[in-house]
Motif scaffolding. Structure first.
Motif, PDB file in Angstrom:
ATOM      1  N   PHE A 226     -30.011  14.759   9.491  1.00 36.99           N
ATOM      2  CA  PHE A 226     -28.569  14.895   9.794  1.00 36.99           C
ATOM      3  C   PHE A 226     -28.516  15.286  11.162  1.00 36.99           C
ATOM      4  CE2 PHE A 226     -27.945  14.695   5.293  1.00 36.99           C
ATOM      5  CZ  PHE A 226     -26.609  14.077   5.137  1.00 36.99           C
ATOM      6  N   GLY A 227     -29.271  16.151  11.819  1.00 36.56           N
ATOM      7  CA  GLY A 227     -29.145  16.264  13.372  1.00 36.56           C
ATOM      8  C   GLY A 227     -29.434  15.071  14.130  1.00 36.56           C
ATOM      9  N   LEU A 228     -30.347  14.390  13.811  1.00 41.83           N
ATOM     10  CA  LEU A 228     -30.975  13.345  14.355  1.00 41.83           C
ATOM     11  C   LEU A 228     -30.067  12.073  14.168  1.00 41.83           C
ATOM     12  CD1 LEU A 228     -32.946  12.131  16.411  1.00 41.83           C
ATOM     13  CD2 LEU A 228     -34.292  11.379  13.948  1.00 41.83           C
ATOM     14  N   ALA A 229     -29.379  12.180  13.020  1.00 40.09           N
ATOM     15  CA  ALA A 229     -28.203  11.046  12.866  1.00 40.09           C
ATOM     16  C   ALA A 229     -27.100  11.391  13.802  1.00 40.09           C
ATOM     17  CB  ALA A 229     -27.806  11.180  11.426  1.00 40.09           C
ATOM     18  N   THR A 230     -26.709  12.245  14.259  1.00 30.35           N
ATOM     19  CA  THR A 230     -25.671  12.568  15.086  1.00 30.35           C
ATOM     20  C   THR A 230     -25.567  11.927  16.340  1.00 30.35           C
ATOM     21  OG1 THR A 230     -26.684  14.558  16.238  1.00 30.35           O
ATOM     22  CG2 THR A 230     -25.235  15.008  14.336  1.00 30.35           C
ATOM     23  N   TYR A 231     -26.965  11.275  16.691  1.00 33.75           N
ATOM     24  CA  TYR A 231     -26.891  10.696  17.947  1.00 33.75           C
ATOM     25  C   TYR A 231     -26.705   9.137  17.630  1.00 33.75           C
ATOM     26  CZ  TYR A 231     -29.010  14.584  20.192  1.00 33.75           C
ATOM     27  OH  TYR A 231     -29.124  15.692  21.014  1.00 33.75           O
ATOM     28  N   PHE A 232     -26.592   8.634  16.568  1.00 31.95           N
ATOM     29  CA  PHE A 232     -26.306   7.307  16.106  1.00 31.95           C
ATOM     30  C   PHE A 232     -24.938   7.026  15.519  1.00 31.95           C
ATOM     31  CE2 PHE A 232     -30.810   7.854  15.298  1.00 31.95           C
ATOM     32  CZ  PHE A 232     -31.362   7.353  16.353  1.00 31.95           C
ATOM     33  N   VAL A 233     -24.048   8.192  15.322  1.00 33.52           N
ATOM     34  CA  VAL A 233     -22.909   8.079  15.013  1.00 33.52           C
ATOM     35  C   VAL A 233     -22.044   8.090  16.394  1.00 33.52           C
ATOM     36  CG1 VAL A 233     -20.770   9.157  13.603  1.00 33.52           C
ATOM     37  CG2 VAL A 233     -23.295   9.168  12.735  1.00 33.52           C
ATOM     38  N   ARG A 234     -21.184   7.012  16.427  1.00 28.51           N
ATOM     39  CA  ARG A 234     -20.376   6.735  17.581  1.00 28.51           C
ATOM     40  C   ARG A 234     -19.051   7.607  17.760  1.00 28.51           C
ATOM     41  NH1 ARG A 234     -23.754   6.889  21.358  1.00 28.51           N
ATOM     42  NH2 ARG A 234     -25.509   5.275  20.991  1.00 28.51           N
ATOM     43  N   GLU A 235     -18.234   7.510  16.486  1.00 29.72           N
ATOM     44  CA  GLU A 235     -17.021   7.998  16.452  1.00 29.72           C
ATOM     45  C   GLU A 235     -17.276   9.656  16.397  1.00 29.72           C
ATOM     46  OE1 GLU A 235     -14.135   6.071  16.282  1.00 29.72           O
ATOM     47  OE2 GLU A 235     -15.452   4.628  16.645  1.00 29.72           O
ATOM     48  N   PRO A 236     -15.979  10.064  17.164  1.00 31.32           N
ATOM     49  CA  PRO A 236     -16.140  11.596  17.238  1.00 31.32           C
ATOM     50  C   PRO A 236     -16.176  12.322  15.950  1.00 31.32           C
ATOM     51  CG  PRO A 236     -14.789  10.589  18.899  1.00 31.32           C
ATOM     52  CD  PRO A 236     -15.076   9.604  17.763  1.00 31.32           C
ATOM     53  N   ARG A 237     -15.063  12.121  15.284  1.00 29.06           N
ATOM     54  CA  ARG A 237     -14.794  12.810  13.919  1.00 29.06           C
ATOM     55  C   ARG A 237     -16.041  12.716  12.907  1.00 29.06           C
ATOM     56  NH1 ARG A 237     -11.745  16.974  13.486  1.00 29.06           N
ATOM     57  NH2 ARG A 237     -10.112  15.946  14.303  1.00 29.06           N
ATOM     58  N   PRO A 238     -16.508  11.431  12.455  1.00 24.64           N
ATOM     59  CA  PRO A 238     -17.670  11.445  11.710  1.00 24.64           C
ATOM     60  C   PRO A 238     -18.854  12.040  12.363  1.00 24.64           C
ATOM     61  CG  PRO A 238     -16.481   9.282  11.942  1.00 24.64           C
ATOM     62  CD  PRO A 238     -16.014  10.074  12.789  1.00 24.64           C
ATOM     63  N   ARG A 239     -19.155  11.986  13.799  1.00 17.65           N
ATOM     64  CA  ARG A 239     -19.938  12.621  14.250  1.00 17.65           C
ATOM     65  C   ARG A 239     -19.978  14.164  13.913  1.00 17.65           C
ATOM     66  NH1 ARG A 239     -20.671  10.777  19.837  1.00 17.65           N
ATOM     67  NH2 ARG A 239     -18.834  11.708  20.031  1.00 17.65           N
ATOM     68  N   LEU A 240     -18.887  14.727  13.996  1.00 17.44           N
ATOM     69  CA  LEU A 240     -18.481  16.285  13.824  1.00 17.44           C
ATOM     70  C   LEU A 240     -19.108  16.498  12.517  1.00 17.44           C
ATOM     71  CD1 LEU A 240     -17.552  18.972  14.802  1.00 17.44           C
ATOM     72  CD2 LEU A 240     -15.235  18.172  14.151  1.00 17.44           C
ATOM     73  N   TYR A 241     -18.644  15.768  11.180  1.00 15.23           N
ATOM     74  CA  TYR A 241     -18.846  15.740  10.093  1.00 15.23           C
ATOM     75  C   TYR A 241     -20.376  16.065   9.716  1.00 15.23           C
ATOM     76  CZ  TYR A 241     -13.993  15.216   9.107  1.00 15.23           C
ATOM     77  OH  TYR A 241     -12.685  15.187   9.065  1.00 15.23           O
ATOM     78  N   VAL A 242     -21.080  15.004  10.316  1.00 14.80           N
ATOM     79  CA  VAL A 242     -22.621  14.819  10.260  1.00 14.80           C
ATOM     80  C   VAL A 242     -22.972  16.056  10.656  1.00 14.80           C
ATOM     81  CG1 VAL A 242     -24.555  13.556  11.061  1.00 14.80           C
ATOM     82  CG2 VAL A 242     -22.500  12.556  10.020  1.00 14.80           C
ATOM     83  N   LEU A 243     -22.449  16.525  11.938  1.00 19.75           N
ATOM     84  CA  LEU A 243     -23.268  17.841  12.477  1.00 19.75           C
ATOM     85  C   LEU A 243     -23.144  19.221  11.679  1.00 19.75           C
ATOM     86  CD1 LEU A 243     -24.779  18.663  14.975  1.00 19.75           C
ATOM     87  CD2 LEU A 243     -22.583  19.170  16.127  1.00 19.75           C
ATOM     88  N   ALA A 244     -21.879  18.884  10.851  1.00 20.86           N
ATOM     89  CA  ALA A 244     -21.534  20.154  10.205  1.00 20.86           C
ATOM     90  C   ALA A 244     -22.311  20.133   9.066  1.00 20.86           C
ATOM     91  CB  ALA A 244     -20.030  20.259   9.875  1.00 20.86           C
ATOM     92  N   ALA A 245     -22.507  18.810   8.426  1.00 17.88           N
ATOM     93  CA  ALA A 245     -23.682  18.767   7.364  1.00 17.88           C
ATOM     94  C   ALA A 245     -25.119  19.600   7.745  1.00 17.88           C
ATOM     95  CB  ALA A 245     -23.609  17.546   6.860  1.00 17.88           C
TER      96      ALA A 245
END
Length: 95
Positions: free
Chosen positions: A60-79
């Protein structure tokens, strides 16, 4: 006054980006350590699920670099953070 606001806005944006990257790196580091401990045979049947959760947090931490939208990126980082905390806590409690 407008230059000041623009400068503060850039500083806040840069600080948020640096914080996000540091947190993502930390979850990836936890996953690398958990993977290494699996490879060297430290995992027991009771601690294996916690190692798996820690490795998932790194994904999930690695996936934050592939998510471009700020809000979903925040959710992925929180997860990623929640999974890392749960995985590390579980590893310490079972070992």
């Amino acid at each position: 006054m407008e230059d000041y606001r623009e400068s503060v806005g850039r500083l806040q944006h840069t600080a948020y980006r640096n914080l996000r990257q540091t947190i993502a790196y930390a979850t990836i580091f936890v996953a690398v350590v958990a993977t290494w401990m699996l490879v060297i045979g430290q995992a027991t049947p009771t601690s294996f699920p916690w190692y798996a959760v820690s490795i998932l947090s790194g994904a999930f931490g690695l996936a934050t670099y592939f998510v471009r939208e700020p809000r979903p990126r925040l959710y992925v980082l929180a997860a990623a953070v929640v999974l890392a905390v749960v995985g590390v806590t579980g590893m310490f409690l079972t070992d």
